[in-house]
Scaffold this active site. Structure first.
Site, short mmCIF file in Angstrom:
data_model
loop_
_atom_site.label_atom_id
_atom_site.label_comp_id
_atom_site.label_asym_id
_atom_site.label_seq_id
_atom_site.Cartn_x
_atom_site.Cartn_y
_atom_site.Cartn_z
N CYS A 70 0.82 -1.22 0.00
CA CYS A 70 0.00 0.00 0.00
C CYS A 70 0.85 1.27 0.00
O CYS A 70 0.34 2.36 -0.17
CB CYS A 70 -0.94 0.00 1.20
SG CYS A 70 -1.57 -1.62 1.58
N CYS A 84 -13.21 -0.13 7.52
CA CYS A 84 -12.33 -0.60 6.46
C CYS A 84 -12.43 0.28 5.23
O CYS A 84 -13.53 0.66 4.84
CB CYS A 84 -12.69 -2.03 6.06
SG CYS A 84 -12.74 -3.18 7.44
N SER A 85 -11.28 0.54 4.60
CA SER A 85 -11.33 1.22 3.31
C SER A 85 -11.94 0.26 2.29
O SER A 85 -11.84 -0.95 2.44
CB SER A 85 -9.92 1.65 2.89
OG SER A 85 -9.04 0.55 2.93
N ILE A 139 -12.91 -1.52 -1.55
CA ILE A 139 -12.21 -2.07 -2.72
C ILE A 139 -12.41 -1.07 -3.86
O ILE A 139 -13.55 -0.71 -4.17
CB ILE A 139 -12.80 -3.45 -3.07
CG1 ILE A 139 -12.50 -4.44 -1.94
CG2 ILE A 139 -12.27 -3.95 -4.41
CD1 ILE A 139 -13.33 -5.72 -1.99
N LYS A 185 -10.44 5.70 3.68
CA LYS A 185 -11.74 5.24 4.14
C LYS A 185 -12.87 5.67 3.22
O LYS A 185 -13.71 4.88 2.85
CB LYS A 185 -11.96 5.77 5.57
CG LYS A 185 -13.32 5.48 6.14
CD LYS A 185 -13.51 3.98 6.36
CE LYS A 185 -14.96 3.57 6.33
NZ LYS A 185 -15.56 3.51 5.02
N HIS A 188 -9.34 3.26 -1.85
CA HIS A 188 -7.95 2.81 -1.66
C HIS A 188 -7.52 1.88 -2.80
O HIS A 188 -7.35 0.69 -2.60
CB HIS A 188 -7.85 2.12 -0.28
CG HIS A 188 -6.49 1.60 0.06
ND1 HIS A 188 -5.33 2.07 -0.52
CD2 HIS A 188 -6.09 0.64 0.94
CE1 HIS A 188 -4.28 1.42 0.00
NE2 HIS A 188 -4.72 0.54 0.87
#
Ligand code: ZN
Lengths: 422, 139
Positions: A94, A243-244, A246, A364, A368
């Site tokens: 990342c 969670c960020s 998809i 977020k 991402h």
């Protein structure tokens, strides 16, 4: 063996652009990359000749697994009309984007190049959620972590439980980060969500009512986030809204040697500090409430820039999970260990607070796309320091210093950059 | 026999199949490594030896996973059947990732960091292969 810790010559950013972030089943990596390149090109105030780009660094985490496409760099170069230029893929999970920018800086600082294109991309939405888990877990330790069932959210969840046990951090502390970042992201039209949690919650209530279904009367965002049906657990204590998402997306930067920067814009943004460090896989670390590689990279960047944590006015941190933002704020030296959550609760890190963090909406809310993320972070700082961040522009005219924090996996790769408007 | 077994993750798993939790130890400074390392990063000694750990430790961090990788989904885990993965600090010092057994993964708040655990090496089936995996259970 002491290192000099200085750039051979200064490096400035004169253009920054990104594609729309989201899930696009009609686009592959190269289409997103072209979109980001066009946006970057349009951002260079006085224009530039793309033929003057001397090389490219392309950041991508895993096009092999996401799209069955390896060897991405020449394909991206070709897509934007730079077919014969040296093009090199950089991968650091990342943190790939931050590493690609650092390589570009070094190419310029060394005197080898005067103009470098940095472009990051990830096309993630082709795979089912479980397959995305498999792919992201590949950024962890596949010999010892993945075989025990650890997913990528699972690793950050484990960090979260260690922080909770040591400092008494609560799940509501994580939720407050999501609320803040979605509030900012609601003002970012290029972001994936572009909605506050309140807007998401109200839309859900309205949909329920239209269908004539019973709907919970959420009074505040926290009611919604505490509802297991609306916000299910992914890896306890982290839930969906921790969670960020998809994301498919790309981002591009144009870097030039400092001495020619004003040929392209009157508002170049100088990269004055850069630090990078590596770390153990998470399970081998002595202390799981902090990431040592982030502390080391930050120290290197602060020393190169000659600034202190308190001097930084605008920051983008790598909030792949809400728990990651808490660690980031503490590891950057903004708040003492265990106290960042209080600062969040008091609004210190909100857009109108004293230490605004993730004005873009963060990973977020903005999304991402792994390989593009680091460059989109830099783009936000570029826009904020130039006063071009639109509806989410920070108040106050004298913004001068910004910082980006990027981590790969749970920090096994960490990179920190500091930016200045002169 | 241990002395001549190369220090590799493959051999760690060979020991695991024999229900033995093995670390590596530096002959010069005595440092203990789990996962095993082939080189001591303190004295750069490369003559390390395998040693068996007591298998006792305490829970240092954990999570209960509902959104699983594909192979755990195939084994029946998921939203309605979460599992617990964690990081153990062994009594001897080093930490390692493992599955945590003997806890209620549906009730994560009942699981406490610091809980004493002991090694409980298990195996899973993949096709016609049996793959050992490291697990600890509440002591
Ligand atoms: Zn040694």
């Amino acid at each position: 063996m002491a290192k000099q810790g200085k750039l051979g010559r200064g490096v400035a950013i004169v253009g920054a652009g990104m594609s729309k972030f989201g899930a696009f089943n009609d686009k592959i990596s190269r289409d997103l990359f072209v979109e980001a390149f066009q946006d970057m090109k349009a951002s260079v105030d006085k224009g530039f000749d793309p033929n003057d780009i001397q090389c490219l660094y392309v950041s991508a985490f895993s096009p092999e697994l996401f799209e069955m496409q390896a060897h991405l760099a020449p394909i991206m170069a070709n897509a934007v009309g730079l077919v014969h230029k040296p093009a090199t893929r950089i991968e650091g999970a990342c943190a790939s984007g931050a590493l690609a920018m650092r390589q570009g800086m070094m190419a310029i600082a060394s005197g080898l190049c005067d103009m470098v294109l940095i472009g990051g991309v990830e096309k993630m939405s082709n795979l089912a959620t479980e397959q995305v888990q498999d792919t992201l877990a590949a950024a962890g330790d596949t010999a010892y972590e993945a075989p025990t069932g650890f997913t990528f959210p699972g690793l950050y969840a484990a960090l979260a439980t260690a922080h909770m046990a040591r400092y008494g951090t609560k799940v509501e502390d994580f939720m407050r980060i999501a609320i803040k970042n979605h509030n900012n992201g609601a003002l970012n039209p290029k972001g994936q969500f572009n909605q506050s949690i309140r807007q998401i919650m109200d839309a859900r209530k309205k949909k329920c009512a239209e269908k004539g279904q019973y709907c919970i009367d959420y009074k505040v965002e926290m009611d919604f986030l505490n509802d297991a049906a609306a916000n299910p657990v992914v890896a306890w204590p982290l839930r969906l809204f921790d969670c960020s998402p998809i994301t498919d997306g790309a981002a591009c930067l144009l870097l030039v040697a400092e001495e020619i920067a004003r040929d392209f814009t009157d508002k170049p943004i100088h990269i004055i500090g850069s630090g990078q460090a590596s770390d153990y896989p998470q399970h081998e670390r002595e202390d799981m409430t902090t990431i040592k590689a982030v502390r080391l990279a930050a120290q290197e960047a602060y020393e190169m820039a000659g600034v202190k944590p308190a001097d930084i006015q605008v920051t983008e941190v790598h909030d792949c999970f809400t728990s990651a933002e808490i660690l980031a704020m503490e590891d950057l030296g903004y708040f003492k260990p265990g106290t960042a959550v209080r600062a969040v609760e008091e609004g210190v890190t909100a857009r109108d607070g004293a230490k605004p963090i993730n004005t873009s909406g963060g990973l977020k809310s903005k999304g991402h796309p792994v390989g593009a993320t680091g460059l989109a972070q830099t783009m936000e700082i570029f826009k904020q320091l130039r006063g071009e961040a639109g509806g989410r522009q920070l108040p106050g005219k004298n913004l001068r210093l910004g910082l980006t924090h990027s981590v790969g996996a749970t920090g096994a790769t960490s990179a920190i950059h500091i930016y200045e408007r002169r | 026999m241990e002395q001549k077994t190369l220090i590799t993750s493959t051999n760690f798993n060979v020991f695991l199949a024999q229900k033995r939790l093995m670390a590596s130890k530096c002959r010069k400074c005595g440092a203990l490594f789990l996962p095993p390392r082939a080189i001591c990063p303190t004295c750069w000694e490369s003559e390390l030896e395998w040693v068996e750990l007591s298998g006792k430790g305490k829970l240092a961090a954990f999570t209960c996973i509902s959104i699983t990788p594909t192979w755990m989904a195939a084994a029946g885990y998921g939203r309605n059947n979460p599992y617990c993965s964690g990081i153990i600090q062994t009594t001897e010092g080093p930490k390692i990732a493992c599955r945590i057994e003997g806890v209620d993964a549906r009730d994560p708040e009942s699981i406490k960091i610091g809980t004493l655990v002991e090694v409980d090496i298990r195996e899973r089936t993949q096709g016609d292969k049996k793959i050992p995996y490291l697990a600890f259970k509440v002591a």
